[in-house]
Design an enzyme around this catalytic site. Sequence first.
Site, PDB file in Angstrom:
ATOM      1  N   GLY A 190       0.816  -1.204   0.000  1.00 51.06           N
ATOM      2  CA  GLY A 190       0.000   0.000   0.000  1.00 51.06           C
ATOM      3  C   GLY A 190       0.847   1.249   0.000  1.00 51.06           C
ATOM      4  O   GLY A 190       2.073   1.207  -0.150  1.00 51.06           O
ATOM      5  N   ASP A 191       0.167   2.390   0.183  1.00 54.36           N
ATOM      6  CA  ASP A 191       0.822   3.697   0.206  1.00 54.36           C
ATOM      7  C   ASP A 191       0.584   4.314   1.576  1.00 54.36           C
ATOM      8  O   ASP A 191       0.039   3.666   2.473  1.00 54.36           O
ATOM      9  CB  ASP A 191       0.266   4.575  -0.919  1.00 54.36           C
ATOM     10  CG  ASP A 191       1.278   5.604  -1.398  1.00 54.36           C
ATOM     11  OD1 ASP A 191       2.144   5.990  -0.589  1.00 54.36           O
ATOM     12  OD2 ASP A 191       1.188   6.031  -2.561  1.00 54.36           O
ATOM     13  N   PHE A 192       0.953   5.584   1.718  1.00 51.62           N
ATOM     14  CA  PHE A 192       0.849   6.216   3.039  1.00 51.62           C
ATOM     15  C   PHE A 192      -0.593   6.299   3.531  1.00 51.62           C
ATOM     16  O   PHE A 192      -0.837   6.324   4.741  1.00 51.62           O
ATOM     17  CB  PHE A 192       1.471   7.619   2.990  1.00 51.62           C
ATOM     18  CG  PHE A 192       2.948   7.614   2.711  1.00 51.62           C
ATOM     19  CD1 PHE A 192       3.828   7.034   3.613  1.00 51.62           C
ATOM     20  CD2 PHE A 192       3.459   8.169   1.555  1.00 51.62           C
ATOM     21  CE1 PHE A 192       5.191   7.020   3.359  1.00 51.62           C
ATOM     22  CE2 PHE A 192       4.814   8.174   1.297  1.00 51.62           C
ATOM     23  CZ  PHE A 192       5.691   7.581   2.205  1.00 51.62           C
ATOM     24  N   ARG A 245      13.900   7.666   7.324  1.00 52.67           N
ATOM     25  CA  ARG A 245      14.388   8.299   6.092  1.00 52.67           C
ATOM     26  C   ARG A 245      13.261   8.387   5.044  1.00 52.67           C
ATOM     27  O   ARG A 245      13.466   8.116   3.869  1.00 52.67           O
ATOM     28  CB  ARG A 245      15.592   7.540   5.544  1.00 52.67           C
ATOM     29  CG  ARG A 245      16.778   7.542   6.497  1.00 52.67           C
ATOM     30  CD  ARG A 245      17.955   6.781   5.935  1.00 52.67           C
ATOM     31  NE  ARG A 245      17.683   5.362   5.805  1.00 52.67           N
ATOM     32  CZ  ARG A 245      18.545   4.484   5.279  1.00 52.67           C
ATOM     33  NH1 ARG A 245      19.707   4.882   4.841  1.00 52.67           N
ATOM     34  NH2 ARG A 245      18.234   3.203   5.197  1.00 52.67           N
ATOM     35  N   HIS A 256      12.176  13.121   4.618  1.00 46.47           N
ATOM     36  CA  HIS A 256      13.064  14.011   3.854  1.00 46.47           C
ATOM     37  C   HIS A 256      12.866  13.859   2.341  1.00 46.47           C
ATOM     38  O   HIS A 256      13.404  14.653   1.567  1.00 46.47           O
ATOM     39  CB  HIS A 256      14.529  13.788   4.248  1.00 46.47           C
ATOM     40  CG  HIS A 256      15.145  12.515   3.745  1.00 46.47           C
ATOM     41  ND1 HIS A 256      16.507  12.317   3.726  1.00 46.47           N
ATOM     42  CD2 HIS A 256      14.603  11.368   3.246  1.00 46.47           C
ATOM     43  CE1 HIS A 256      16.778  11.119   3.227  1.00 46.47           C
ATOM     44  NE2 HIS A 256      15.642  10.524   2.944  1.00 46.47           N
TER      45      HIS A 256
END
Length: 595
Positions: free
Chosen positions: A486-488, A502, A505
């Site tokens: 999935g994604d955020f 990480r 950024h």
Amino acid sequence: MTTTRPAPNTGAAPTTTTAAPSTATLTTTAPVTATPTTGPGDVVRLRDTADFVRAQETPDLLARVLPGLDGPELRAMTERCRFAHAALLVFPPDGRTLRAELTAAGLSPDGEARPSVVVRERLAARHGLGAGELDVRILRPVVHGPGGEGRAVEVFALTVPEGSELAAVAAEERAVDREAHLAFDVERPDPLVLRGLRAGFLRHGAVADGGGYNPHEDGTVFYFAAPDETKTPYRRVELYARGDHRDVLAEHLDGPRAPHPAETLLRLLTGAWTTQALAACAELRLPEAMSPGVARGAEELAGAVGARPENLATLLRYLAMVGVVVEEPGARGSFRLSEAGLLLREDAGGSMRALALMYGGPFYESFARLAHTVRTGEPGFEDRYGENHFDYFARRPELAARFDRSMVASAAMFDPLPEHPVVRAAAAVPGGRTVVDVAGGTGELLGRLLDAHPSLRGVLLERAHVIEAARARLGAVAERCDFRTGDFADVPAGGDVYVLSRVLHDWDDERCRSILRHCAAAMPPEADLLIVERLLPVDSSPSLATAWDLHMMCNTGGRERTAAAYARLLADAGLELVGHGPLPLEAHVLHARRR
């Protein structure tokens, strides 16, 4: 200094015609029949110095002499020099007393006491005396280090007869110990190595403090004043190099020279050449064809890597200049691999080969569009390749795998995280807790946490093409991990510890707020969020974060931030920054919770 070379004049020029007392004054070959009647403080100082010399390991001592020296630079310096002796100045009334003091300190009293010209002249200058008035001798009783290696206590002895006016000189010198110093022998010295060592000392706060060439033993000495932050009681440091290195010594004695502005700019402009030299080294698999212990010539190496010998020789000389390989002294044109060069092997622990290929490949190409990024705000990567780098890599499995491996190259920053209080508290709960790693790549960090704490379970959220690589990377602990594609927007709810390593950024502020809001919405009230990023300094201090800020702007449209900037982003998402602490490689871990 080794204990087998002749006793030097401590790096001074050849002995002058200045009158000096006979060497018989302090010869130490006669039998010892007396005990010391004066100077018990010198016996203690001799004994303490001998104990210090016996106990030291070169890497640990270098790191204490030059605080801030660590990682590859410490390994490179340790490869090039070794601890050889510590020196002190004592004040016996005569040779018999000196022998007795050495014996009482557990040191051999045997050996010829030779004149020490440079210490005699330094004392004369400091105290307004004539050099001929001072009888200063030098001895080197042998001691052995932790591994049995031969070392020495370098003893300077100023004769101070009872009732002599020199008693005041002795009292002052004992109090300040100006002649005490540590010494490191340079292994296989050549001008490139010596300049590199000098630069390392100066870069970490040491200050050039004289030196000399001694033709009697064919050796060159470089003295430094130790940095203010040094963590040893010694304020002076010596580098000793066999051979005549007066060309490098002249630079040392001249003191720091302000480079011509054009020279400074030329060195900066050639930085791209270093990137490509390292990438070419990795692409040719040159490190795999080389050895740290055996030097090989360009002809032999060219056959192994499929290159033209004369062109490879040019590359090797450049790699030697930047410390990736070492040219063998006395065998010009033969090279061995340095410890930094070992990291360019694919099978090395903490391998940086993939990183070299990325920085010399796609990211190198995108940096050619940096001016476009500064003018327009569009990432140079998108201008060069027509899409953002995440989508570009996703459609190229080989490049995506290389990118994932390049991210692992900096995984040393994760070393302390299994002991973070938030992680330890979660692991201590009966039945264990769940760590959710959001966009965690191939699971390098999550795997470390699960390895360290068998009670923890993990959830890895990533895109489909990364998940399979993560399953293979996590190995046995994959049984305790749930893999989510999935994604955020798909951050799993109900975890106990959430990790964003990480990730932030990579994105601009608005996208970061969105990511953090998705995390906050998924987090139960008592859950913790750990964020791993580099923090921009609040002043102009040199920092890896400043370099990565430029990199992120050009390649992803993201940026590095200060702790205060992250606190504001967290607050906008309904989260609160609890605190932050340092990690290796200039990274930090930020701890946040729901407000």
